[in-house]
Design a protein around this motif. Structure first.
Motif, PDB file in Angstrom:
ATOM      1  N   UNK A 199       0.891  -0.943   0.420  1.00 27.37           N
ATOM      2  CA  UNK A 199      -0.277   0.156  -0.343  1.00 27.37           C
ATOM      3  C   UNK A 199       1.172   1.802   0.255  1.00 27.37           C
ATOM      4  N   UNK A 200       0.856   2.049   0.765  1.00 31.99           N
ATOM      5  CA  UNK A 200       1.584   3.330   1.049  1.00 31.99           C
ATOM      6  C   UNK A 200       2.339   3.270   1.861  1.00 31.99           C
ATOM      7  N   UNK A 201       3.004   2.100   2.663  1.00 33.79           N
ATOM      8  CA  UNK A 201       4.069   1.948   3.348  1.00 33.79           C
ATOM      9  C   UNK A 201       5.043   1.104   3.239  1.00 33.79           C
ATOM     10  N   UNK A 202       6.470   1.702   3.072  1.00 32.47           N
ATOM     11  CA  UNK A 202       7.021   0.193   2.690  1.00 32.47           C
ATOM     12  C   UNK A 202       7.614   0.199   3.830  1.00 32.47           C
ATOM     13  N   UNK A 203       8.689  -0.901   3.601  1.00 34.56           N
ATOM     14  CA  UNK A 203       9.786  -1.003   5.282  1.00 34.56           C
ATOM     15  C   UNK A 203      11.119  -1.445   5.041  1.00 34.56           C
ATOM     16  N   UNK A 204      11.731  -0.899   5.206  1.00 34.77           N
ATOM     17  CA  UNK A 204      13.765  -1.266   4.872  1.00 34.77           C
ATOM     18  C   UNK A 204      13.778  -2.198   6.033  1.00 34.77           C
ATOM     19  N   UNK A 205      14.740  -3.600   5.807  1.00 34.97           N
ATOM     20  CA  UNK A 205      14.639  -3.784   6.322  1.00 34.97           C
ATOM     21  C   UNK A 205      15.985  -3.161   7.556  1.00 34.97           C
ATOM     22  N   UNK A 235      13.915   7.031  -7.446  1.00 30.09           N
ATOM     23  CA  UNK A 235      15.310   6.847  -8.208  1.00 30.09           C
ATOM     24  C   UNK A 235      15.718   6.448  -7.175  1.00 30.09           C
ATOM     25  N   UNK A 236      16.741   5.323  -7.605  1.00 28.84           N
ATOM     26  CA  UNK A 236      17.626   4.425  -6.464  1.00 28.84           C
ATOM     27  C   UNK A 236      18.954   5.501  -5.490  1.00 28.84           C
ATOM     28  N   UNK A 237      19.441   6.667  -6.770  1.00 32.14           N
ATOM     29  CA  UNK A 237      20.311   7.126  -5.713  1.00 32.14           C
ATOM     30  C   UNK A 237      19.542   8.209  -4.401  1.00 32.14           C
ATOM     31  N   UNK A 238      18.348   8.485  -5.019  1.00 28.30           N
ATOM     32  CA  UNK A 238      17.242   9.359  -3.623  1.00 28.30           C
ATOM     33  C   UNK A 238      16.852   8.088  -2.924  1.00 28.30           C
ATOM     34  N   UNK A 239      16.674   6.982  -3.146  1.00 28.21           N
ATOM     35  CA  UNK A 239      16.422   6.231  -1.668  1.00 28.21           C
ATOM     36  C   UNK A 239      17.239   5.826  -1.255  1.00 28.21           C
ATOM     37  N   UNK A 240      18.394   5.183  -1.736  1.00 32.35           N
ATOM     38  CA  UNK A 240      19.217   5.355  -0.471  1.00 32.35           C
ATOM     39  C   UNK A 240      20.261   5.944   0.201  1.00 32.35           C
ATOM     40  N   UNK A 241      20.323   7.356  -0.457  1.00 31.32           N
ATOM     41  CA  UNK A 241      20.088   8.968   0.916  1.00 31.32           C
ATOM     42  C   UNK A 241      19.392   8.706   1.595  1.00 31.32           C
ATOM     43  N   UNK A 242      17.729   8.885   1.573  1.00 28.99           N
ATOM     44  CA  UNK A 242      16.809   8.282   2.198  1.00 28.99           C
ATOM     45  C   UNK A 242      17.042   7.647   3.390  1.00 28.99           C
ATOM     46  N   UNK A 246      31.979   8.144  -0.467  1.00 29.18           N
ATOM     47  CA  UNK A 246      30.445   8.167  -1.412  1.00 29.18           C
ATOM     48  C   UNK A 246      30.059   9.275  -0.888  1.00 29.18           C
ATOM     49  N   UNK A 247      28.952  10.117  -1.936  1.00 29.15           N
ATOM     50  CA  UNK A 247      28.581  11.421  -1.900  1.00 29.15           C
ATOM     51  C   UNK A 247      27.746  11.509   0.031  1.00 29.15           C
ATOM     52  N   UNK A 248      26.749  10.181  -0.088  1.00 26.64           N
ATOM     53  CA  UNK A 248      25.871  10.083   1.098  1.00 26.64           C
ATOM     54  C   UNK A 248      26.794  10.529   2.249  1.00 26.64           C
ATOM     55  N   UNK A 249      27.743   9.773   2.409  1.00 17.41           N
ATOM     56  CA  UNK A 249      28.045  10.291   3.549  1.00 17.41           C
ATOM     57  C   UNK A 249      28.988  11.324   3.881  1.00 17.41           C
ATOM     58  N   UNK A 250      29.105  12.365   2.844  1.00 15.45           N
ATOM     59  CA  UNK A 250      29.787  13.817   3.022  1.00 15.45           C
ATOM     60  C   UNK A 250      28.222  14.407   3.489  1.00 15.45           C
TER      61      UNK A 250
END
Length: 669
Positions: A16-22, A84-91, A349-353
Motif C-alpha cells: 500500500x502506501x507504506x514500505x519497510x526497509x530491513x 530513483x535509486x540514488x534518492x532512496x539510498x540517501x533517504x 561516497x557522496x551520501x557520507x559527505x
C-alpha cells in the motif's frame, strides 16, 4: 541537468502506501540505534495555486512503526523520479540516523500535477519549494529544522527556494547548480548548448506522464533517442519535424530555449538566475557545494563561493574534483578518456559527505563559521600522474587534493602568454611587425567537440564526448571530413603552443583569453580551448593533447550584451573569452597549448554567420576570420600561475590538517 534510471525501493517489502526497509548494520558491525525505515508514499502536498505535488516521506522506525518525533527534515525536489535509486539510498541512510526525508516529484513530472517548465516554470520552482517547506514545518513530526539536498535541477530549485526564505531552512547541499543558466549552461555567451539541451529534453519527454500513459507514442520518442546522432547531424531541428511534436510541452521548451537567444524575461526566474539576487539569500543557511572541473557549473560554483561567503553567517564550502556533471560526483575516478586514480574518490561516497554536513549544520549546534568541518575550498589538482595507459584504456592523469581559505589561492599570479607568428605561445610580448592569422569557418562543416566541459556522459550518445579527451577526432565523428586526425590539423583551427617546459608549472584559477579579431560576417563565433600536450611515449607514440577548459563567444553578444548587436564586417574587435577555472600541473616536457576556432559541435550550435535570428536562419555563409597578434593588438592567454614549492606543502595529508577540519581529518585517516 542530468538523469538516471528510475527505480523503486529495492530493499524490503512494499504494501500500500507504506514500505519497510530491513535493518542494516554499521560498517563496524554494530546496529544503528534507528534500524528501520517506514515510507509513506505519494503523499499530496498542495502549492498556493492548488497544484498537488507527489511526495514520499521516509521515517525512522522500529518494529515497522514510526518512531515518535519530532525530527529534523531533509527535502529533495526532483524531476527524475522521487523513487530513483540514488534518492532512496540517501533517504534510507538519513532516516536510519534520525531524520525524516521528503522526496518530491516537481511540478509536471511523474505523479505531480501541473505543467513542467524546467528552470523557467511559472509558477517558479522556488515558490513550490517554499510551499513544501512550510507544509513540512507545520507537521507534528517535524522539529522545525529543515535542510535541502540534491544535484543539478534538484540543486537549482534549492537556490530558488532559499530566495523565498522558507521557515526553518538551516542547511543545503548543492551538487553542481548554476547561477545564470542563460549566460553559461543552456546557452553560453550566446551560443546554444545542443548537446545538453536536446538530449536532456528528449530523455525527459520519454519518461513524462504522457509517455508513461501512452506506450505507443512513447515508442516513437524512444526511437528518436536511438537515432539522436542522426538528428544532431541534421541540425538545426525545426518545430514539427521530430517525434517531440507528440509532446508539446517538451517541444515548446526545447525551441523556446533554442530560439530565445536574447536575455529576455524568459530566462529571468529565481531558479534560472541566482546572479543579481545575492542579497536575497538567507544568511542563516550553511551551504555545501560540489562540482567538477568538467561539470556544467564549475565557474558558477566559484561565483557562489565569492558572493555568498561574505553574506552568510554560517559556513559556505566548495569541493571540486576532476569530474563531469553526473550523480557520480565524489565517487568517480575517471572522466572522459582520463583516469585520475583512486585519490579522486577520496571524499566519496557522496551520501557520507551529505550526512556529515547535515549532522553538523542541521542537527548540530554550530551556528557560525567556527568549528568548521570543511575548509572554504577543497579542490583536486590534476596532472601528477605519469601518463601511462591504464588497464581500462585511459590515460593515467593522476592528481592530488588541495585546500585553500580563499579563491584563487593567495600564491597565484596572473601571467600573460602572448600568441605569436607561427603558432608560438610565450611569456614575451610581441615586438615589431604586423601579425595576424586567418582561417575560413564553414558552418556546414563545424569543428567537433572532442571532449567538453559543458556536456554529460550518463545516458548520452557517444557523439557527445564529455570531459577530457585527446584532441583527435574519432572515425566518422560529426563534423569531421577525414578519420582520426588531430583537431589542430583542421584548416579552421589555429594552434598556439609553448616550447616543451623545462620546469613544472601549475595553473590554478580562472583562465582568460584576450582576443583581437575580425570577421567577414555580421555575426560569428570564436572558441578558445586550453590544452595540456603530453610528449610522445610508448603508450602514446603521437603524444596526447588533453582538454582542460574552454569557452565560446557569439560575437553579437560580445561584452555580455543582453540583446544581440551584429558586428561590422571587417572591423577589428577586442573581446574577452573566459575559459573557466581549472587546476592543472603541467609537467616538464609538456607544452601549454591554446586552440582557437569558431565552432565546437555538437556541444554548441554552429553559428550560420548570416546575422539572422538564431534558430530561424534560412541559410549559412562561410566566414573569413582574422585574429591579430601584434604589438598594438597583443593577443594573450592569461593564466593564473601558482608557485610550486619544494614540499608540496598544500597537498592534503593527515598530519597537515590535525583537527582543523573534522571531516577531512576523518576522511584522511
Amino acid at each position: 541537468m542530468e538523469g538516471d534510471a528510475v527505480v523503486g525501493v529495492t530493499r524490503g517489502t512494499t504494501s500500500g502506501d507504506t514500505g519497510f526497509v530491513a535493518s542494516q548494520s554499521s560498517p563496524d558491525g554494530s546496529v544503528d540505534p534507528v534500524i528501520e525505515v517506514v515510507v509513506r508514499r505519494n503523499v499530496g502536498v498542495h502549492t498556493r495555486d492548488g497544484t498537488r505535488l507527489a511526495t514520499d516521506l521516509y521515517f525512522p522506525a522500529n518494529a515497522g512503526t514510526e518512531l515518535q518525533g519530532p525530527f529534523p527534515v531533509v527535502l529533495e525536489r526532483t524531476p527524475y523520479g522521487r523513487a530513483r535509486q540514488t534518492t532512496v539510498e540517501l533517504a534510507s541512510q538519513l532516516a536510519r540516523k534520525g531524520y525524516v526525508f521528503a522526496s518530491q516529484d516537481v511540478r509536471g513530472r511523474f505523479d505531480s500535477a501541473g505543467e513542467f517548465g524546467l528552470y523557467m516554470n511559472d509558477p517558479d520552482e522556488g515558490s513550490d519549494g517554499d510551499d513544501t517547506i512550510r507544509w513540512l514545518v507545520a507537521q507534528l513530526w517535524c522539529d522545525g529544522r529543515v535542510a535541502t539536498s540534491g544535484g543539478s535541477f534538484a540543486a537549482a530549485n534549492q537556490q530558488g527556494t532559499a530566495l523565498s526564505h522558507p521557515p526553518g531552512l538551516r542547511a543545503q547541499v548543492l551538487r553542481d547548480a548554476g547561477t545564470d543558466y542563460y549566460r553559461r549552461a543552456l546557452r553560453t555567451h550566446g551560443a546554444f548548448n545542443v548537446g545538453l539541451c536536446l538530449v536532456w529534453v528528449v530523455n525527459q519527454a520519454a519518461d513524462s506522464p504522457r509517455a508513461l500513459a501512452q506506450p505507443d507514442i512513447a515508442a516513437e520518442l524512444q526511437q528518436m533517442q536511438r537515432d539522436l546522432p542522426a538528428y544532431v547531424a541534421q541540425f538545426p531541428l525545426r518545430r514539427g519535424q521530430s517525434p517531440l511534436t507528440l509532446f508539446p510541452v517538451y517541444e515548446s521548451l526545447f525551441f523556446r530555449m533554442y530560439e530565445t537567444a536574447d536575455d529576455t524575461e524568459f530566462w529571468d526566474t529565481p531558479t534560472s538566475r541566482l546572479a543579481g539576487r545575492w542579497d536575497d539569500y538567507p544568511t542563516d543557511v550553511a551551504v555545501l557545494m560540489i562540482s567538477g572541473w568538467y561539470a556544467h557549473h564549475v565557474a558558477a560554483n566559484f561565483t557562489k563561493l565569492t558572493e555568498l561567503t561574505p553574506r552568510l553567517r554560517r559556513p559556505v564550502s566548495l569541493i571540486v574534483g576532476p569530474w563531469v556533471h553526473d550523480p557520480g560526483m565524489l565517487e568517480a575516478t575517471t572522466a572522459g578518456d582520463v583516469d585520475f586514480g583512486a585519490a579522486a574518490a577520496r571524499f566519496g561516497p557522496c551520501d557520507d559527505l551529505v550526512v556529515a554536513w547535515l549532522d553538523r549544520y542541521l542537527r548540530g549546534s554550530t551556528d557560525d563559521n567556527s568549528d568548521r568541518i570543511l575548509p572554504p575550498v577543497t579542490y583536486f589538482r590534476m596532472g601528477t600522474g605519469d601518463g601511462h595507459r591504464t588497464g581500462n584504456g585511459k590515460l593515467f592523469r593522476g592528481g592530488d587534493w588541495q585546500i585553500t581559505e580563499r579563491w584563487p589561492p593567495v600564491d597565484t599570479r596572473l601571467t600573460k602568454y602572448y600568441l605569436g607568428p607561427g603558432g608560438t605561445l610565450a611569456s614575451d610580448a610581441p615586438t615589431g611587425g604586423a601579425g595576424k592569422t586567418h582561417y575560413d569557418y564553414d558552418p556546414r562543416f563545424p569543428s567537433p567537440a572532442i571532449g567538453a566541459t559543458n556536456l554529460q556522459e550518463v545516458g548520452h550518445p557517444a557523439v557527445f564526448l564529455a570531459g577530457p579527451h585527446d584532441q583527435r577526432a574519432p572515425t566518422l565523428f560529426l563534423g569531421t571530413t577525414d578519420t582520426r586526425g588531430f583537431l589542430g590539423e583542421r584548416a579552421d583551427v589555429r594552434v598556439f603552443e609553448t616550447t616543451p617546459l623545462t620546469a613544472p608549472l601549475e595553473v590554478t584559477g580562472s583562465v582568460r583569453l584576450t582576443l583581437w579579431c575580425a570577421s567577414s560576417a555580421r555575426d560569428t563565433d570564436f572558441v578558445g580551448k586550453l590544452i595540456d600536450v603530453y610528449p610522445p611515449s610508448a603508450d602514446y607514440p603521437e603524444g596526447y593533447a588533453m582538454l582542460l577548459c574552454e569557452d565560446i563567444l557569439r560575437m553579437r553578444y560580445r561584452d555580455d550584451r543582453p540583446i544581440g548587436e551584429l558586428i561590422e564586417p571587417g572591423r577589428i574587435y577586442e573581446v574577452q573569452i573566459d575559459l573557466g577555472p581549472t587546476s592543472n600541473l603541467f609537467k616538464v616536457g609538456h607544452r601549454i597549448r591554446l586552440d582557437i576556432t569558431s565552432s565546437s559541435f555538437p556541444e554548441y550550435d554552429p553559428n550560420p554567420n548570416t546575422g539572422e535570428p538564431m534558430g530561424r536562419h534560412t541559410h549559412t555563409l562561410v566566414a573569413y576570420q582574422t585574429i591579430y597578434h601584434d604589438t598594438d593588438r597583443p593577443l594573450c592567454l592569461i593564466l593564473p600561475v601558482r608557485r610550486i614549492d619544494d614540499g608540496e606543502s598544500r597537498t592534503l595529508a593527515a598530519g597537515q590538517i590535525k583537527t582543523k577540519y573534522a571531516f577531512l581529518e576523518e576522511t584522511l585517516r
